[in-house]
Motif scaffolding. Structure first.
Motif, PDB file in Angstrom:
ATOM      1  N   CYS A  37       0.845  -1.187   0.000  1.00  0.00           N
ATOM      2  CA  CYS A  37       0.000   0.000   0.000  1.00  0.00           C
ATOM      3  C   CYS A  37       0.890   1.250   0.000  1.00  0.00           C
ATOM      4  CB  CYS A  37      -0.899  -0.026   1.225  1.00  0.00           C
ATOM      5  SG  CYS A  37      -1.627   1.579   1.584  1.00  0.00           S
ATOM      6  N   CYS A  48       1.428   3.029   3.477  1.00  0.00           N
ATOM      7  CA  CYS A  48       2.110   2.437   4.637  1.00  0.00           C
ATOM      8  C   CYS A  48       3.337   1.633   4.212  1.00  0.00           C
ATOM      9  CB  CYS A  48       1.140   1.585   5.443  1.00  0.00           C
ATOM     10  SG  CYS A  48       0.357   0.315   4.453  1.00  0.00           S
ATOM     11  N   PRO A  61      -2.488   1.613  -4.603  1.00  0.00           N
ATOM     12  CA  PRO A  61      -3.030   2.776  -3.869  1.00  0.00           C
ATOM     13  C   PRO A  61      -3.648   2.395  -2.519  1.00  0.00           C
ATOM     14  CG  PRO A  61      -4.315   2.319  -5.858  1.00  0.00           C
ATOM     15  CD  PRO A  61      -3.155   1.392  -5.888  1.00  0.00           C
ATOM     16  N   CYS A  62      -4.041   1.132  -2.398  1.00  0.00           N
ATOM     17  CA  CYS A  62      -4.625   0.599  -1.149  1.00  0.00           C
ATOM     18  C   CYS A  62      -4.679  -0.911  -1.361  1.00  0.00           C
ATOM     19  CB  CYS A  62      -6.042   1.165  -0.968  1.00  0.00           C
ATOM     20  SG  CYS A  62      -7.002   0.324   0.328  1.00  0.00           S
ATOM     21  N   THR A  63      -4.484  -1.686  -0.315  1.00  0.00           N
ATOM     22  CA  THR A  63      -4.501  -3.143  -0.526  1.00  0.00           C
ATOM     23  C   THR A  63      -5.884  -3.642  -0.934  1.00  0.00           C
ATOM     24  OG1 THR A  63      -4.812  -3.481   1.848  1.00  0.00           O
ATOM     25  CG2 THR A  63      -2.558  -3.661   1.002  1.00  0.00           C
ATOM     26  N   GLY A  78      -0.504  -4.009   4.029  1.00  0.00           N
ATOM     27  CA  GLY A  78      -1.417  -2.886   4.109  1.00  0.00           C
ATOM     28  C   GLY A  78      -1.322  -2.145   5.432  1.00  0.00           C
ATOM     29  N   CYS A  79      -2.106  -1.097   5.538  1.00  0.00           N
ATOM     30  CA  CYS A  79      -2.114  -0.259   6.740  1.00  0.00           C
ATOM     31  C   CYS A  79      -2.585  -1.044   7.963  1.00  0.00           C
ATOM     32  CB  CYS A  79      -3.053   0.926   6.521  1.00  0.00           C
ATOM     33  SG  CYS A  79      -2.542   1.991   5.154  1.00  0.00           S
ATOM     34  N   CYS A  82      -6.699   2.259   7.401  1.00  0.00           N
ATOM     35  CA  CYS A  82      -6.791   2.276   5.939  1.00  0.00           C
ATOM     36  C   CYS A  82      -7.422   3.599   5.493  1.00  0.00           C
ATOM     37  CB  CYS A  82      -7.632   1.092   5.463  1.00  0.00           C
ATOM     38  SG  CYS A  82      -7.992   1.133   3.705  1.00  0.00           S
ATOM     39  N   HIS A  83      -6.829   4.238   4.500  1.00  0.00           N
ATOM     40  CA  HIS A  83      -7.334   5.523   4.016  1.00  0.00           C
ATOM     41  C   HIS A  83      -8.640   5.373   3.244  1.00  0.00           C
ATOM     42  CE1 HIS A  83      -3.552   8.014   4.683  1.00  0.00           C
ATOM     43  NE2 HIS A  83      -3.350   6.834   5.232  1.00  0.00           N
ATOM     44  N   ASN A 113      -7.918  -2.698   3.778  1.00  0.00           N
ATOM     45  CA  ASN A 113      -7.017  -3.709   4.346  1.00  0.00           C
ATOM     46  C   ASN A 113      -7.780  -4.936   4.869  1.00  0.00           C
ATOM     47  OD1 ASN A 113      -8.085  -2.190   6.395  1.00  0.00           O
ATOM     48  ND2 ASN A 113      -6.143  -1.727   7.413  1.00  0.00           N
TER      49      ASN A 113
HETATM   50 FE1  FES Z   1      -3.369   1.376   3.076  1.00  0.00          FE
HETATM   51 FE2  FES Z   1      -5.918   0.914   2.439  1.00  0.00          FE
HETATM   52  S1  FES Z   1      -4.854   2.755   2.318  1.00  0.00           S
HETATM   53  S2  FES Z   1      -4.420  -0.483   3.069  1.00  0.00           S
END
Ligand code: FES
Length: 147
Positions: free
Chosen positions: A13, A16, A41-43, A66-67, A72-73, A78
């Motif tokens: 991610c 993170c 951009p995100c898991t 992931g975060c 998680c943004h 995640n």
């Molecule tokens: Fe990092 Fe969703 S933004 S896992």
């Protein structure tokens, strides 16, 4: 098998693990070159098919980083990723593979040391498991063609 150097794909991610990898780099904390990072951009964007494709392309192990829980943004990307990883683990088991070839890991951007430690730990684990069954099958085929 002693010289086996596994190919590892890490879906990281952007918010993170990818930043943590950068931090590890800037602090000169080394981690195995076996780990190939793919920034996402995100898991939550990582689907089971992406993980399976990585195996198809020759990865011996894949992890999704992931975060931390609740960080998680995109709210719960995640958590979704973690469920998908569990799903892939079941698929691998059905195929007769070791489910430990795929894992979900959580960390924050500041965890450069954790990133490096995880990369090393996962690489060692896959080294112990040996090459992915796909590679073994392909080698068999290769031998048949030549022989
Ligand atoms: Fe990092 Fe969703 S933004 S896992």
């Amino acid at each position: 098998m002693e010289n086996f150097e596994p190919e590892i794909v890490a879906f990281c991610c952007h918010y993170c693990a990818y930043t943590a990898a950068d931090m590890a780099g800037s602090k000169r904390i080394s981690y195995p070159a076996n780990v190939k990072i793919i920034r996402v951009p995100c898991t939550g964007k990582v689907d089971a098919i992406h993980i399976m494709k990585a195996f198809e392309k020759g990865a011996d192990g894949v992890y999704v980083a992931g975060c931390l829980e609740g960080d998680c943004h995109f709210k719960n990307g995640n958590t979704r990723a973690s469920h998908r990883v569990e799903h892939v683990q079941k698929i691998l088991e059905d195929l007769g593979w070791e489910k430990g070839r795929v894992a979900m890991i959580n960390m924050s951007a500041g965890m450069g040391e954790r990133f490096a430690g995880t990369a090393l730990e996962f690489t060692e684990k896959i080294k112990a498991l040996g090459p992915s069954p796909i590679k073994i099958t392909n080698t068999d085929k290769h031998h048949k063609t030549i022989g």
